[in-house]
Write an enzyme that holds these catalytic residues in place. Structure first.
Site, mmCIF file in Angstrom:
data_model
loop_
_atom_site.group_PDB
_atom_site.id
_atom_site.type_symbol
_atom_site.label_atom_id
_atom_site.label_comp_id
_atom_site.label_asym_id
_atom_site.label_seq_id
_atom_site.Cartn_x
_atom_site.Cartn_y
_atom_site.Cartn_z
ATOM 1 N N CYS A 253 0.844 -1.201 0.000
ATOM 2 C CA CYS A 253 0.000 0.000 0.000
ATOM 3 C C CYS A 253 0.881 1.253 0.000
ATOM 4 C CB CYS A 253 -0.927 -0.003 1.205
ATOM 5 S SG CYS A 253 -0.064 0.139 2.790
ATOM 6 N N CYS B 130 3.019 1.631 3.071
ATOM 7 C CA CYS B 130 4.164 0.720 3.059
ATOM 8 C C CYS B 130 5.303 1.301 2.218
ATOM 9 C CB CYS B 130 3.758 -0.643 2.514
ATOM 10 S SG CYS B 130 2.468 -1.456 3.472
#
Length: 78
Positions: free
Chosen positions: A11, A14
Site C-alpha cells: 500500500c 508501506c
C-alpha cells in the site's frame, strides 16, 4: 550491518515507510540493508498483525503506522 524490514502488502503507507527507512540509513551513513516483506504468511510469522510495520534486526519497532525519517534515525542510533 543493520537489517531493516518493512512489512506490508504494498500500500501507499508501506511504500512511504520503505522510503523513510532508506533515507534514514542514507542520512546516518550506516551499513544497512532495507528489505520489503510483502508475503502475508511471512508477516504473520513475525508476529505482526497490523501493517505497515518496521523491524530492525528482527525486533518490531513500529506497527500500524509510518514513523518519519527522524524517528527511524533515533531507532537506529539507540
Amino acid at each position: 550491518m543493520v537489517k531493516i524490514e518493512v512489512l506490508g502488502t504494498g500500500c501507499a503507507k508501506c511504500h512511504r515507510l520503505y522510503a523513510n527507512a532508506e533515507q534514514a540509513v542514507k542520512d546516518l551513513k550506516i551499513a544497512g540493508e532495507v528489505v520489503k516483506v510483502e508475503d502475508i504468511d511471512a508477516i504473520v510469522d513475525r508476529g505482526v498483525m497490523m501493517t505497515p510495520a518496521l523491524l530492525i534486526n528482527g525486533e518490531v519497532r513500529a506497527e500500524g503506522r509510518v514513523p518519519d525519517v527522524d524517528e527511524i534515525k533515533r531507532m537506529l542510533t539507540v
